[in-house]
Design an enzyme around this catalytic site. Structure first.
Site, PDB file in Angstrom:
ATOM      1  N   HIS A  35       0.859  -1.187   0.000  1.00  0.00           N
ATOM      2  CA  HIS A  35       0.000   0.000   0.000  1.00  0.00           C
ATOM      3  C   HIS A  35       0.893   1.234   0.000  1.00  0.00           C
ATOM      4  O   HIS A  35       1.533   1.552   1.005  1.00  0.00           O
ATOM      5  CB  HIS A  35      -0.908   0.005   1.231  1.00  0.00           C
ATOM      6  CG  HIS A  35      -1.801  -1.204   1.297  1.00  0.00           C
ATOM      7  ND1 HIS A  35      -1.357  -2.414   1.783  1.00  0.00           N
ATOM      8  CD2 HIS A  35      -3.100  -1.376   0.943  1.00  0.00           C
ATOM      9  CE1 HIS A  35      -2.351  -3.296   1.711  1.00  0.00           C
ATOM     10  NE2 HIS A  35      -3.410  -2.690   1.213  1.00  0.00           N
ATOM     11  N   HIS A 265      -4.819   3.861  -2.857  1.00  0.00           N
ATOM     12  CA  HIS A 265      -4.735   3.154  -1.582  1.00  0.00           C
ATOM     13  C   HIS A 265      -3.767   1.979  -1.655  1.00  0.00           C
ATOM     14  O   HIS A 265      -3.075   1.672  -0.680  1.00  0.00           O
ATOM     15  CB  HIS A 265      -6.123   2.647  -1.183  1.00  0.00           C
ATOM     16  CG  HIS A 265      -6.123   1.724   0.002  1.00  0.00           C
ATOM     17  ND1 HIS A 265      -6.211   2.173   1.303  1.00  0.00           N
ATOM     18  CD2 HIS A 265      -6.026   0.367   0.086  1.00  0.00           C
ATOM     19  CE1 HIS A 265      -6.183   1.149   2.123  1.00  0.00           C
ATOM     20  NE2 HIS A 265      -6.074   0.038   1.414  1.00  0.00           N
ATOM     21  N   GLU A 414     -16.506  -5.271  25.152  1.00  0.00           N
ATOM     22  CA  GLU A 414     -15.640  -6.454  25.217  1.00  0.00           C
ATOM     23  C   GLU A 414     -14.440  -6.335  24.274  1.00  0.00           C
ATOM     24  O   GLU A 414     -13.312  -6.663  24.645  1.00  0.00           O
ATOM     25  CB  GLU A 414     -16.435  -7.722  24.876  1.00  0.00           C
ATOM     26  CG  GLU A 414     -17.503  -8.087  25.881  1.00  0.00           C
ATOM     27  CD  GLU A 414     -18.842  -7.422  25.603  1.00  0.00           C
ATOM     28  OE1 GLU A 414     -19.807  -7.710  26.334  1.00  0.00           O
ATOM     29  OE2 GLU A 414     -18.926  -6.605  24.655  1.00  0.00           O
ATOM     30  N   HIS A 476     -26.581 -16.863  25.895  1.00  0.00           N
ATOM     31  CA  HIS A 476     -25.496 -16.647  26.848  1.00  0.00           C
ATOM     32  C   HIS A 476     -24.741 -17.934  27.176  1.00  0.00           C
ATOM     33  O   HIS A 476     -23.752 -17.890  27.915  1.00  0.00           O
ATOM     34  CB  HIS A 476     -26.052 -16.060  28.150  1.00  0.00           C
ATOM     35  CG  HIS A 476     -26.388 -14.609  28.060  1.00  0.00           C
ATOM     36  ND1 HIS A 476     -27.156 -14.076  27.046  1.00  0.00           N
ATOM     37  CD2 HIS A 476     -26.058 -13.566  28.867  1.00  0.00           C
ATOM     38  CE1 HIS A 476     -27.299 -12.772  27.243  1.00  0.00           C
ATOM     39  NE2 HIS A 476     -26.633 -12.433  28.334  1.00  0.00           N
TER      40      HIS A 476
END
Length: 672
Positions: A35, A265, A414, A476
């Site tokens: 890149h 890019h 999380e 869960h």
């Protein structure tokens, strides 16, 4: 400003920055991969940062009080490699630059922290670097509070692109940084308005400046090609008590035919276009050739920090011997000598009192004796403190007015929590652990994988580890998550059976220096199965004989965690019928796999006995121990889950899904 104006306005700066552009263009073209556009576009920002602000010594890239530089937009790795080579980093030589993206090179396609000391973190998965940086900044604040500004006083700088800011983890990260006022964190946003598919507007209309401001950041907007504006913005950013974002308006692939396009890019390999770009830049040197006066200037930049490092070393030498020893210990990640003794004492107490406790509670019991003798631990939870049992009374809470606090309320983040913990570990000097439910490893998975890849010993405390969590139901209840964790290379997965094994697992996890650990812990209470105290850490073997067969051995039951007690109860049923049964507890497969073959054969003798595994999760992975290791597929079986769970009390679910002592005994008899 057009190229000609940029060249004439500050010609010295321009040519020094263009050395980065030229190296990036040459290396990507030689590799025919990579890149080019971002290094070309952000060369001005990087030049000002390194030459006027970044505190570093190229000859000692791992000096403890250096500023940290994180390239969150890791695809632009040639920006970092060019800087390191130009500044005289001993590991990133010109040959390494020429071998960009080739097998065995330190200049991998994306920066890998384990390949060179100056690469602070592995980046590439977008958003991870900026999320790591929050952990770096927290570690800096914590260590400064503990050891003082004379030893710790540095900044963390980040270059992030549009892709980093689109990833959801970026919001988790910047929300945390803003809440905790991490004023030593400075992020440069490469605002070039281009992604692989095209203009950012194809998929996004977010006002990033407003987003950062709303999250508690100090924000400035500048021309990312104006060295005076870049310098002034960094000066201002270092004054504020807030984390700082500098929005740098840049042109991707500046001066190239692909400027301001999605093609810019990626890899720019057209020789004619590359030659034209160099001509536009005023660059007349050949491929990989840096004029001597420019290379000399950059090497002086790399050497400038030596004086600051030496002054720091003088200050360090003036501190007490005990303080020096403790600082060195925590920066090296070495566990204190007392760790083994406090764990042994806890084990003895548990074996004598035989409590019935959930292993999440047993984890808290272990932390209650470990945290006081390991002042480097920093704990936390993703809004489940009371469920994960990660907070002990001596920690105190890390906050804007208490940097000595060692507990972090990460909020419902999380992914951000796990990434920040990785950053803390990579910074050095702290040992992070953090908790959530095992099912939500799904949300933390990218960071857990990178912890393993980066060889950072983060401890992931994952509670409510099976259908045993009960009424919260299948959303869960993890059934596949332990298998996924075990499938990840360089990861220790512990599923302890009781409080003794839990304490042993913690001791092992905190002794690691290059491997993360996952602690898979129960919600429901478990009986103590290790009733005879042993000084030896049996979990360190990964698996061991917990109960031996009486009479002729006809069956071996293997189990982990909450199912070890079920296996022991099944053994009682089988022994009552004269079927000699051995029970093997297997709290850590990875450690068992690392044992020599003779030990593994003693625990799981080849052929002969029936083998049955018991675990409240999917079977995946168990066949290694059931059928491999000289087992027999026709004489092996599994008692566990082959579906998602359900909503009901734990004992009802174990009966419903057939994970019972009776079912295990029947499975053995059917195989005899």
């Amino acid at each position: 400003m057009d190229i000609q104006e940029l060249r004439t306005r500050n010609p010295d700066h321009w040519m020094r920055a263009t050395a980065i552009r030229a190296l990036a263009l040459d290396a990507v073209a030689a590799a025919n991969s990579g890149h080019s556009g971002m290094p070309i576009g952000m060369a001005d920002v990087a030049t000002v940062l390194y030459s006027k602000h970044l505190k570093f010594d190229a000859s000692r890239p791992d000096w403890a009080d250096r500023d940290r530089f994180i390239l969150s937009a890791g695809h632009g790795s040639m920006l970092l490699y060019s800087l390191l080579y130009l500044c005289g980093d001993p590991e990133i030589t010109l040959d390494e630059v020429k071998n960009f993206r080739q097998l065995g090179a330190k200049t991998a396609g994306h920066p890998e922290n384990f390949l060179a000391k100056a690469i602070e973190t592995t980046t590439g998965p977008l958003g991870q670097g900026i999320a790591n940086s929050v952990g770096f900044a927290i570690a800096e604040e914590s260590l400064r509070a503990r050891f003082g500004k004379k030893l710790i006083d540095h900044n963390t700088y980040v270059i992030a692109g549009d892709g980093c800011l689109m990833e959801g983890v970026s919001q988790e990260a910047l929300g945390l940084a803003g809440r905790y006022e991490l004023g030593h964190l400075i992020v440069f946003w490469d605002n070039n308005d281009i992604t692989i598919d095209g203009k950012v507007s194809l998929s996004d209309r977010t006002d990033q400046v407003a987003r950062f401001k709303a999250s508690g950041w100090h924000v400035q907007e500048i021309d990312g090609h104006d060295p005076e504006a870049i310098d002034a913005a960094i000066v201002e950013a270092k004054k504020t008590s807030q984390p700082s974002m500098i929005a740098c308006k840049t042109h991707i692939a500046l001066g190239h035919a692909a400027q301001d396009t999605s093609k810019g890019h990626g890899a720019l390999t057209n020789a004619d276009q590359n030659d034209a770009a160099k001509a536009a830049w005023g660059w007349t040197s050949g491929a990989f050739d840096i004029p001597a006066e420019i290379k000399t200037w950059w090497e002086e930049v790399g050497a400038r920090g030596a004086a600051e490092r030496e002054a720091w070393e003088t200050r360090f030498a003036e501190t007490s011997a005990a303080r020096q020893k403790e600082f060195t210990r925590v920066m090296d990640g070495e566990a204190p000598k007392k760790l083994s003794a406090v764990v042994k004492a806890l084990k003895k107490q548990v074996s004598e009192t035989a409590p019935k406790v959930a292993t999440r509670k047993a984890s808290e019991m272990a932390l209650e004796v470990i945290n006081p003798i390991m002042p480097e631990t920093i704990g936390g939870s993703a809004d489940l403190t009371g469920s994960n049992n990660t907070l002990t009374g001596d920690l105190g809470v890390f906050d804007t007015d208490n940097r000595k606090g060692r507990y972090i309320y990460f909020g419902i983040r999380e992914h951000g929590m796990a990434s920040a913990m990785n950053g803390m570990g990579l910074h050095g000097g702290v040992r992070p652990y953090g908790g959530t439910f095992m099912a939500f490893t799904d949300y933390a998975r990218p960071a857990m994988r990178l912890a393993a890849l980066m060889k950072t010993p983060t401890v992931f405390v994952m509670t409510h580890d099976s259908i045993g969590l009960g009424e919260d139901g299948p959303t869960h209840q993890p059934v596949e998550h332990v298998a996924i964790s075990r499938a990840t290379p360089n990861t220790l997965v512990f599923r302890p059976a009781d409080a003794v094994e839990t304490a042993e697992a913690w001791e092992i996890a905190l002794r690691q220096t290059a491997t993360p650990s996952v602690l898979s812990l129960t919600r429901q209470g478990l009986p103590t199965v290790r009733l005879e105290h042993k000084n030896a850490n049996l979990v360190e073997k990964g698996a061991y004989v917990l109960a031996e067969a009486e009479g002729k051995r006809q069956a071996i039951l293997m189990a982990t965690g909450s199912e070890v007690a079920i296996a022991l109860a099944a053994r009682d049923l089988l022994q009552a019928e004269g079927i000699g049964t051995r029970v093997v507890s297997m709290p850590c497969w990875e450690l068992f796999e690392a044992q020599d073959e003779s030990y593994r054969r003693r625990v799981l003798p080849p052929a002969g006995p029936v083998r049955v595994a018991v675990e409240a999760g999917v079977r995946m992975g168990w066949d290694r121990w059931l059928c491999g290791e000289r087992g027999n597929a026709k004489k092996s079986g599994f008692v566990g889950m082959d579906s998602f769970g359900a909503s009901a009390p734990a004992e009802v679910l174990y009966d419903h899904f057939g994970i019972t002592a009776e079912a295990v005994a029947e499975k053995v008899k059917s195989l005899l």
